[in-house]
Design an enzyme around this catalytic site. Structure first.
Site, PDB file in Angstrom:
ATOM      1  N   ARG A  19      31.700  12.018 -19.945  1.00  0.00           N
ATOM      2  CA  ARG A  19      30.604  12.761 -20.587  1.00  0.00           C
ATOM      3  C   ARG A  19      30.550  14.142 -19.954  1.00  0.00           C
ATOM      4  NH1 ARG A  19      27.057   9.243 -20.245  1.00  0.00           N
ATOM      5  NH2 ARG A  19      25.834   9.747 -18.389  1.00  0.00           N
TER       6      ARG A  19
ATOM      7  N   GLU B  64      25.690  17.051 -24.928  1.00  0.00           N
ATOM      8  CA  GLU B  64      26.322  16.073 -24.035  1.00  0.00           C
ATOM      9  C   GLU B  64      27.203  15.044 -24.731  1.00  0.00           C
ATOM     10  OE1 GLU B  64      23.597  13.079 -22.406  1.00  0.00           O
ATOM     11  OE2 GLU B  64      21.935  14.312 -23.067  1.00  0.00           O
TER      12      GLU B  64
ATOM     13  N   HIS C 174      25.615   7.494 -28.142  1.00  0.00           N
ATOM     14  CA  HIS C 174      24.361   8.241 -27.960  1.00  0.00           C
ATOM     15  C   HIS C 174      24.384   9.548 -28.738  1.00  0.00           C
ATOM     16  CE1 HIS C 174      26.378  10.978 -25.130  1.00  0.00           C
ATOM     17  NE2 HIS C 174      26.877   9.909 -24.522  1.00  0.00           N
TER      18      HIS C 174
ATOM     19  N   ASP D 249       0.823  -1.216   0.000  1.00  0.00           N
ATOM     20  CA  ASP D 249       0.000   0.000   0.000  1.00  0.00           C
ATOM     21  C   ASP D 249       0.858   1.267   0.000  1.00  0.00           C
ATOM     22  OD1 ASP D 249       1.065  -0.318   2.483  1.00  0.00           O
ATOM     23  OD2 ASP D 249      -0.801   0.018   3.581  1.00  0.00           O
TER      24      ASP D 249
ATOM     25  N   GLU E 249      27.931  17.386 -19.991  1.00  0.00           N
ATOM     26  CA  GLU E 249      26.571  17.728 -20.438  1.00  0.00           C
ATOM     27  C   GLU E 249      26.117  19.040 -19.830  1.00  0.00           C
ATOM     28  OE1 GLU E 249      23.565  14.921 -19.082  1.00  0.00           O
ATOM     29  OE2 GLU E 249      22.186  15.601 -20.648  1.00  0.00           O
TER      30      GLU E 249
ATOM     31  N   ASP F 158      19.618  18.743 -16.401  1.00  0.00           N
ATOM     32  CA  ASP F 158      20.265  17.478 -16.789  1.00  0.00           C
ATOM     33  C   ASP F 158      21.734  17.794 -17.091  1.00  0.00           C
ATOM     34  OD1 ASP F 158      20.965  15.005 -17.733  1.00  0.00           O
ATOM     35  OD2 ASP F 158      19.709  15.082 -19.522  1.00  0.00           O
TER      36      ASP F 158
ATOM     37  N   ASP G  57      25.880  12.109 -13.651  1.00  0.00           N
ATOM     38  CA  ASP G  57      24.837  12.635 -14.540  1.00  0.00           C
ATOM     39  C   ASP G  57      23.596  12.770 -13.675  1.00  0.00           C
ATOM     40  OD1 ASP G  57      22.868  13.121 -16.401  1.00  0.00           O
ATOM     41  OD2 ASP G  57      23.505  11.541 -17.788  1.00  0.00           O
TER      42      ASP G  57
ATOM     43  N   HIS H 292      23.563   4.132 -18.728  1.00  0.00           N
ATOM     44  CA  HIS H 292      22.503   4.372 -17.748  1.00  0.00           C
ATOM     45  C   HIS H 292      22.794   3.664 -16.425  1.00  0.00           C
ATOM     46  CE1 HIS H 292      19.345   5.715 -20.928  1.00  0.00           C
ATOM     47  NE2 HIS H 292      20.202   6.658 -20.624  1.00  0.00           N
TER      48      HIS H 292
ATOM     49  N   HIS I  36      19.344  16.158 -26.499  1.00  0.00           N
ATOM     50  CA  HIS I  36      17.910  15.863 -26.616  1.00  0.00           C
ATOM     51  C   HIS I  36      17.150  17.070 -26.107  1.00  0.00           C
ATOM     52  CE1 HIS I  36      18.019  15.106 -22.255  1.00  0.00           C
ATOM     53  NE2 HIS I  36      19.126  14.416 -22.484  1.00  0.00           N
TER      54      HIS I  36
ATOM     55  N   TYR J 265      33.431   6.698 -24.565  1.00  0.00           N
ATOM     56  CA  TYR J 265      33.362   5.518 -23.690  1.00  0.00           C
ATOM     57  C   TYR J 265      34.293   4.463 -24.249  1.00  0.00           C
ATOM     58  CZ  TYR J 265      29.315   8.331 -22.750  1.00  0.00           C
ATOM     59  OH  TYR J 265      28.507   9.411 -22.488  1.00  0.00           O
TER      60      TYR J 265
ATOM     61  N   HIS K 290      13.864  13.761 -21.202  1.00  0.00           N
ATOM     62  CA  HIS K 290      13.904  13.552 -22.658  1.00  0.00           C
ATOM     63  C   HIS K 290      12.581  14.119 -23.157  1.00  0.00           C
ATOM     64  CE1 HIS K 290      16.894  10.009 -22.032  1.00  0.00           C
ATOM     65  NE2 HIS K 290      17.454  11.192 -21.906  1.00  0.00           N
TER      66      HIS K 290
HETATM   67  N1  GLY Z   1      20.417  11.851 -17.887  1.00  0.00           N
HETATM   68  C1  GLY Z   1      19.896  11.275 -19.052  1.00  0.00           C
HETATM   69  C2  GLY Z   1      20.472  11.874 -20.240  1.00  0.00           C
HETATM   70  O1  GLY Z   1      21.455  12.585 -20.163  1.00  0.00           O
HETATM   71  O2  GLY Z   1      19.959  11.736 -21.312  1.00  0.00           O
HETATM   72 MN    MN Z   2      20.774  14.291 -21.182  1.00  0.00          MN
HETATM   73 MN    MN Z   3      22.117  13.476 -18.394  1.00  0.00          MN
END
Ligand code: GLY
Ligand code: MN
Ligand code: MN
Length: 441
Positions: free
Chosen positions: A407, A385, A350, A40, A409, A271, A260, A243, A354, A389, A361
């Site tokens: 990365r 970003e 990637h 619950d 970003e 982000d 991140d 991720h 975005h 890798y 996203h």
């Molecule tokens: N944190 C998810 C991305 O950078 O797309």
């Molecule tokens: Mn992002």
């Molecule tokens: Mn991110």
């Protein structure tokens, strides 16, 4: 979720949406519903972004209905009725009576009467098109259930066409007003404060979760913000998992840490990714690779201008990253060819960015109506970003580079003067990062 925008803004969004739809149309949108975590115990409630964009109404068990009466816009909001006994447990329920004034609705009803009131309006106004929420080609399941209830009341609901609202709403949401940009600057500012706190908390022998705790505590300290998405705190080779969310490994002297994470403020996401040395000082190799990513990122921000396409920005950024890897003799080949043959995806799997907004996203088509890549316009907000890798098990690259993920970003808004960075307060250059880390206790 708490709205800091005034009701005229929501009214003008509803008005704009209706102006895009043909005559004799209506919109039916359901709020998010509470999601059970276990038994619950529910997850923290997060309002549906489309519903929020049009109403600013914070509760579950609610429906908004938009249409026109003659030439005049019509807005009906149905929500949970007050229930003093229940409110002892759940806290205050707004209730239809207060909702009318607070949320500038023409009519408000209990959610229990929503199907009947909506069915009556649809028949009276001879509505032909109902725009609502789809999941692929089918109505989304809770929407389907509600529409069945409306149909059961008889009338126009049974003969209307049901169409997806998403293409219309996502185009509206793609361009951010000045008020939204201001909220996103605040999300960026708080997200950046979190990253500073994370850098200060990251030390050899601490854990990834130590850093996660520090960044999320800092978000919370500023206007009660929560993370906009699951925080990634990835040390060493964990950074090569895009991720990564386990956040359970110890921080090792000599490794990099990739974080991140972003705060959500008034529904809008920050982000940010930063990568920095756990011991406070980049090694020569780490610095060289970091500079490749940093150069690609700063160039991308410079080039994210009105008129540039999203695909072109990604292509240019990918080429810069591959050139950097070639220059460091990590890989061989010709940068453009590596990008065109998609071999670059092995090291940069990637996109360069975005859309960012109420969803991390965010909604918005990445293509123009003619199928070409989306051209940047004033008021679009997105992330930039790039990353590299180098997988631990990749025997095609020299051993000393294996297991490094970097990365960087930031969040930007496209303006007439070029890209403006929403997340500029997070240290990014080698010297800014090392200086902050040198001040750790
Ligand atoms: N944190 C998810 C991305 O950078 O797309
Ligand atoms: Mn992002
Ligand atoms: Mn991110």
């Amino acid at each position: 979720m708490h709205s800091v925008l005034n009701q005229e803004i929501f009214a003008s969004r509803r008005n704009k949406l209706l102006s895009l739809l043909p005559n004799q149309s209506a919109v039916i949108l359901l709020s998010a519903s509470e999601k059970i975590r276990n038994r619950d115990n529910a997850y923290p409630f997060r309002q549906n972004s489309n519903f929020w964009y049009l109403s600013g109404f914070p509760e579950d068990c609610a429906v908004i209905f938009l249409s026109r009466r003659g030439k005049k816009d019509f807005y009906m909001l149905c929500s949970k009725p007050r229930n003093p006994e229940m409110e002892i447990w759940t806290g205050h329920i707004i209730g239809p009576s207060d909702a009318k004034n607070l949320y500038a609705a023409d009519e408000t009803y209990s959610i229990d009467d929503a199907a009947e009131k909506i069915a009556a309006f649809l028949s009276e106004a001879e509505i032909k098109n109902i725009y609502t929420t789809f999941d692929g080609v089918e109505l989304a399941s809770e929407t389907q259930e509600f529409i069945q209830a409306v149909k059961a009341k008889g009338g126009a609901a049974n003969s209307a066409n049901y169409l997806d609202i998403e293409p219309f709403e996502s185009e509206l949401r793609l361009i951010k007003s000045i008020e939204e940009q201001n909220l996103m600057f605040e999300a960026g500012r708080i997200s950046a404060l979190g990253h500073r706190a994370a850098m200060l908390a990251a030390k050899p022998n601490a854990y990834e979760y130590t850093v996660q705790a520090a960044i999320e505590a800092e978000f919370r300290r500023h206007k009660g913000c929560s993370p906009a998405f699951s925080t990634i705190a990835a040390a060493g080779k964990n950074a090569c998992c895009l991720h990564y969310q386990r956040n359970s490994s110890p921080l090792k002297d000599g490794d990099l840490l990739l974080i991140d994470a972003g705060a959500e403020y008034a529904g809008y996401a920050g982000d940010i990714s930063r990568t920095f040395p756990i011991n406070g000082k980049f090694s020569r190799d780490q610095q060289a690779l970091y500079e490749v990513v940093l150069h690609a990122q700063t160039e991308a921000i410079k080039n994210a201008k009105i008129g540039k396409t999203h695909a072109e920005l990604h292509r240019e950024t990918s080429i810069l990253l591959m050139q950097g890897l070639i220059d460091l003799q990590i890989i061989e080949g010709e940068a453009k060819e590596l990008v065109e043959s998609e071999e670059a995806k092995k090291y940069y799997p990637h996109g360069t960015g975005h859309w960012l907004g109420l969803d991390t996203h965010d909604v918005g088509n990445y293509k123009e109506p003619d199928g070409q890549s989306r051209i940047y316009r004033e008021g679009m907000t997105l992330t930039v970003e790039p990353g590299i890798y180098l997988q631990e098990q990749d025997e095609t690259i020299p051993e000393r580079w294996r297991g490094i993920g970097i990365r960087i970003e930031d969040d930007i808004v496209i303006t007439a003067q070029g890209a403006e960075v929403l997340s500029a307060d997070a240290p990014k250059t080698i010297s800014e990062i090392e200086q902050l880390l040198a001040g750790r206790s």
